[in-house]
Motif scaffolding. Sequence first.
Motif, PDB file in Angstrom:
ATOM      1  N   ARG A 145       0.862  -1.183   0.000  1.00 29.69           N
ATOM      2  CA  ARG A 145       0.000   0.000   0.000  1.00 29.69           C
ATOM      3  C   ARG A 145       0.902   1.238   0.000  1.00 29.69           C
ATOM      4  NH1 ARG A 145      -3.763  -0.710   4.879  1.00 29.69           N
ATOM      5  NH2 ARG A 145      -2.568  -2.525   5.531  1.00 29.69           N
ATOM      6  N   THR A 146       1.231   1.653  -1.205  1.00 32.85           N
ATOM      7  CA  THR A 146       2.185   2.757  -1.369  1.00 32.85           C
ATOM      8  C   THR A 146       1.492   3.967  -1.995  1.00 32.85           C
ATOM      9  OG1 THR A 146       2.851   1.878  -3.525  1.00 32.85           O
ATOM     10  CG2 THR A 146       4.112   1.149  -1.601  1.00 32.85           C
ATOM     11  N   GLY A 147       2.263   5.029  -2.225  1.00 31.39           N
ATOM     12  CA  GLY A 147       1.709   6.229  -2.855  1.00 31.39           C
ATOM     13  C   GLY A 147       0.621   6.847  -2.003  1.00 31.39           C
ATOM     14  N   VAL A 148      -0.532   7.110  -2.610  1.00 28.50           N
ATOM     15  CA  VAL A 148      -1.638   7.737  -1.875  1.00 28.50           C
ATOM     16  C   VAL A 148      -2.232   6.811  -0.826  1.00 28.50           C
ATOM     17  CG1 VAL A 148      -2.238   9.248  -3.804  1.00 28.50           C
ATOM     18  CG2 VAL A 148      -3.402   7.049  -3.563  1.00 28.50           C
ATOM     19  N   LEU A 149      -1.910   5.521  -0.902  1.00 27.50           N
ATOM     20  CA  LEU A 149      -2.446   4.559   0.063  1.00 27.50           C
ATOM     21  C   LEU A 149      -1.517   4.331   1.250  1.00 27.50           C
ATOM     22  CD1 LEU A 149      -3.991   1.803  -2.253  1.00 27.50           C
ATOM     23  CD2 LEU A 149      -5.161   3.682  -1.083  1.00 27.50           C
ATOM     24  N   ASP A 150      -0.385   4.966   1.256  1.00 20.69           N
ATOM     25  CA  ASP A 150       0.553   4.804   2.367  1.00 20.69           C
ATOM     26  C   ASP A 150      -0.006   5.522   3.593  1.00 20.69           C
ATOM     27  OD1 ASP A 150       2.624   4.693   4.164  1.00 20.69           O
ATOM     28  OD2 ASP A 150       4.107   5.656   2.872  1.00 20.69           O
ATOM     29  N   PRO A 151      -0.457   4.770   4.613  1.00 21.07           N
ATOM     30  CA  PRO A 151      -1.073   5.411   5.779  1.00 21.07           C
ATOM     31  C   PRO A 151      -0.147   6.393   6.487  1.00 21.07           C
ATOM     32  CG  PRO A 151      -1.498   3.043   5.786  1.00 21.07           C
ATOM     33  CD  PRO A 151      -0.472   3.305   4.720  1.00 21.07           C
ATOM     34  N   ALA A 152       1.164   6.171   6.342  1.00 22.22           N
ATOM     35  CA  ALA A 152       2.124   7.052   6.993  1.00 22.22           C
ATOM     36  C   ALA A 152       2.589   8.177   6.077  1.00 22.22           C
ATOM     37  CB  ALA A 152       3.337   6.246   7.466  1.00 22.22           C
ATOM     38  N   GLY A 153       2.098   8.189   4.856  1.00 20.86           N
ATOM     39  CA  GLY A 153       2.533   9.180   3.878  1.00 20.86           C
ATOM     40  C   GLY A 153       1.782  10.496   4.013  1.00 20.86           C
ATOM     41  N   GLU A 154       2.355  11.512   3.426  1.00 18.71           N
ATOM     42  CA  GLU A 154       1.760  12.844   3.502  1.00 18.71           C
ATOM     43  C   GLU A 154       0.422  12.912   2.787  1.00 18.71           C
ATOM     44  OE1 GLU A 154       2.877  17.439   2.190  1.00 18.71           O
ATOM     45  OE2 GLU A 154       4.419  15.885   2.155  1.00 18.71           O
ATOM     46  N   ALA A 156      -1.925  10.609   2.278  1.00 20.69           N
ATOM     47  CA  ALA A 156      -3.037   9.928   2.956  1.00 20.69           C
ATOM     48  C   ALA A 156      -3.185  10.363   4.410  1.00 20.69           C
ATOM     49  CB  ALA A 156      -2.848   8.413   2.876  1.00 20.69           C
ATOM     50  N   GLU A 157      -2.531  11.424   4.771  1.00 18.61           N
ATOM     51  CA  GLU A 157      -2.596  11.888   6.158  1.00 18.61           C
ATOM     52  C   GLU A 157      -4.055  12.129   6.574  1.00 18.61           C
ATOM     53  OE1 GLU A 157      -0.873  15.485   9.018  1.00 18.61           O
ATOM     54  OE2 GLU A 157      -0.460  15.482   6.853  1.00 18.61           O
ATOM     55  N   GLY A 158      -4.434  11.506   7.674  1.00 17.11           N
ATOM     56  CA  GLY A 158      -5.787  11.670   8.183  1.00 17.11           C
ATOM     57  C   GLY A 158      -6.834  10.844   7.481  1.00 17.11           C
ATOM     58  N   MET A 159      -6.438   9.991   6.537  1.00 19.09           N
ATOM     59  CA  MET A 159      -7.407   9.192   5.777  1.00 19.09           C
ATOM     60  C   MET A 159      -7.333   7.703   6.122  1.00 19.09           C
ATOM     61  SD  MET A 159      -9.174  11.351   4.049  1.00 19.09           S
ATOM     62  CE  MET A 159     -10.038  10.392   2.784  1.00 19.09           C
ATOM     63  N   TYR A 160      -6.803   7.399   7.282  1.00 14.72           N
ATOM     64  CA  TYR A 160      -6.679   6.002   7.688  1.00 14.72           C
ATOM     65  C   TYR A 160      -6.958   5.888   9.181  1.00 14.72           C
ATOM     66  CZ  TYR A 160      -4.754   1.247   7.847  1.00 14.72           C
ATOM     67  OH  TYR A 160      -4.597  -0.103   7.991  1.00 14.72           O
ATOM     68  N   TRP A 161      -7.835   4.941   9.540  1.00 12.43           N
ATOM     69  CA  TRP A 161      -8.127   4.684  10.950  1.00 12.43           C
ATOM     70  C   TRP A 161      -7.160   3.621  11.455  1.00 12.43           C
ATOM     71  CZ3 TRP A 161     -13.642   4.249   8.896  1.00 12.43           C
ATOM     72  CH2 TRP A 161     -14.356   5.450   9.113  1.00 12.43           C
ATOM     73  N   SER A 165      -7.936  -0.198  11.389  1.00 10.37           N
ATOM     74  CA  SER A 165      -7.209  -0.781  10.256  1.00 10.37           C
ATOM     75  C   SER A 165      -7.999  -0.672   8.958  1.00 10.37           C
ATOM     76  CB  SER A 165      -6.878  -2.250  10.540  1.00 10.37           C
ATOM     77  OG  SER A 165      -6.035  -2.347  11.663  1.00 10.37           O
ATOM     78  N   GLY A 166      -8.390   0.525   8.633  1.00 13.09           N
ATOM     79  CA  GLY A 166      -9.125   0.735   7.388  1.00 13.09           C
ATOM     80  C   GLY A 166      -9.064   2.178   6.941  1.00 13.09           C
ATOM     81  N   TYR A 167      -9.284   2.394   5.635  1.00 17.21           N
ATOM     82  CA  TYR A 167      -9.232   3.728   5.068  1.00 17.21           C
ATOM     83  C   TYR A 167     -10.547   4.479   5.274  1.00 17.21           C
ATOM     84  CZ  TYR A 167      -4.969   2.248   2.739  1.00 17.21           C
ATOM     85  OH  TYR A 167      -3.696   1.807   2.490  1.00 17.21           O
ATOM     86  N   ILE A 168     -10.423   5.787   5.414  1.00 17.29           N
ATOM     87  CA  ILE A 168     -11.583   6.668   5.361  1.00 17.29           C
ATOM     88  C   ILE A 168     -11.807   6.984   3.881  1.00 17.29           C
ATOM     89  CG2 ILE A 168     -12.521   8.913   6.031  1.00 17.29           C
ATOM     90  CD1 ILE A 168     -10.613   8.799   8.464  1.00 17.29           C
ATOM     91  N   PHE A 169     -12.924   6.561   3.339  1.00 13.69           N
ATOM     92  CA  PHE A 169     -13.172   6.736   1.905  1.00 13.69           C
ATOM     93  C   PHE A 169     -13.486   8.190   1.556  1.00 13.69           C
ATOM     94  CE2 PHE A 169     -15.156   2.233   2.093  1.00 13.69           C
ATOM     95  CZ  PHE A 169     -13.912   1.685   2.270  1.00 13.69           C
ATOM     96  N   PHE A 170     -14.267   8.815   2.429  1.00 11.24           N
ATOM     97  CA  PHE A 170     -14.768  10.174   2.181  1.00 11.24           C
ATOM     98  C   PHE A 170     -14.687  10.955   3.477  1.00 11.24           C
ATOM     99  CE2 PHE A 170     -18.179  13.292   2.318  1.00 11.24           C
ATOM    100  CZ  PHE A 170     -18.092  13.927   1.094  1.00 11.24           C
ATOM    101  N   LYS A 171     -14.078  12.130   3.403  1.00 12.04           N
ATOM    102  CA  LYS A 171     -13.909  12.937   4.611  1.00 12.04           C
ATOM    103  C   LYS A 171     -14.277  14.387   4.309  1.00 12.04           C
ATOM    104  CE  LYS A 171     -10.521  13.560   8.354  1.00 12.04           C
ATOM    105  NZ  LYS A 171      -9.144  13.189   8.786  1.00 12.04           N
ATOM    106  N   MET A 172     -15.278  14.875   5.027  1.00 12.26           N
ATOM    107  CA  MET A 172     -15.687  16.271   4.889  1.00 12.26           C
ATOM    108  C   MET A 172     -15.866  16.869   6.277  1.00 12.26           C
ATOM    109  SD  MET A 172     -18.704  18.054   2.599  1.00 12.26           S
ATOM    110  CE  MET A 172     -20.123  17.404   3.479  1.00 12.26           C
ATOM    111  N   GLU A 173     -15.254  18.014   6.479  1.00 12.82           N
ATOM    112  CA  GLU A 173     -15.371  18.719   7.747  1.00 12.82           C
ATOM    113  C   GLU A 173     -15.678  20.180   7.471  1.00 12.82           C
ATOM    114  OE1 GLU A 173     -11.757  18.219   9.930  1.00 12.82           O
ATOM    115  OE2 GLU A 173     -12.046  16.066  10.242  1.00 12.82           O
ATOM    116  N   GLY A 174     -16.385  20.799   8.418  1.00 10.89           N
ATOM    117  CA  GLY A 174     -16.700  22.206   8.257  1.00 10.89           C
ATOM    118  C   GLY A 174     -17.314  22.778   9.511  1.00 10.89           C
ATOM    119  N   SER A 175     -17.855  23.957   9.364  1.00  7.64           N
ATOM    120  CA  SER A 175     -18.484  24.627  10.495  1.00  7.64           C
ATOM    121  C   SER A 175     -19.906  25.024  10.139  1.00  7.64           C
ATOM    122  CB  SER A 175     -17.669  25.860  10.899  1.00  7.64           C
ATOM    123  OG  SER A 175     -17.528  26.752   9.815  1.00  7.64           O
TER     124      SER A 175
END
Length: 278
Positions: A145-154, A156-161, A165-175
Amino acid sequence: MLLNTIKMKIFSMPSLIAILLLSTAIVSCKKDDPEFQQENMATLSIEFDNIVGGQNLVLDNSTYTNSSGEKYTVNLLKYFISNIKVTKANGDEYTVPQDSSYFLINEADPETRFAKVNVPEGEYTQLTFTLGVDSLRNTMDISKRTGVLDPAGEMAEGMYWTWNSGYIFFKMEGSSDAAPADPTGQHKFRYHIGGFGGYDAPTINNIKTITIDLTQGGVPKVRSGREANIHLMVDISKVFSGNTTLSIAANPTVMFSAFSVNIADNYAAMFHHDHTEN
């Protein structure tokens, strides 16, 4: 007369062998021709243009109104696109090799809005992709799991639980003033949607397969030496409407819960083919 016939037979036999050898050589040459063995490949670009209704999505500074009448601002938007496949009018399909078919769209980084893949030359009437990361890749050894799937990579930062042990498929935050105040006094909403129906959560599967007809907006004509671009509009207002009306006041934070399925069903309808640039 007999002598002439014998001479003719003697002459004809080597000639026949020579003809056969020449024919074999010609056939062999065709089989060795690269164009005979495989199709020419060229670049196809898929553009993910995030909008809200009829407006361009602008992070942090623009206010929008959802289907519940609640005003909100988006501070972060990221989602995974994977397993891209294209189909011709005659039904021929081409699936992009999986290792070359994972992309993380990040609204804060304009360069990520384009997913570029290599496909055989031709004209394609249908596009299919996955919103999310398939179960096989979710459970694959971390070394694969390399490139955009690398949980430790820049990327995919914040896109892995890590806890799940799984990816966040969709992430939206706001106010939004509709959201209750958190301990810091801010009114935040957070939607982190994942879940691949794995062994630890067999009832939650938020992987969505999206199929888009390209004939109305113009088919991509993929050719070597130029780049066809499928321009998709991605309307995030659909997150709040669809089979389920999503109220920020009622659901300010949705992560790994049964309600996440409703949000995933809604956002599966975000994608619309606007036009194609050839």
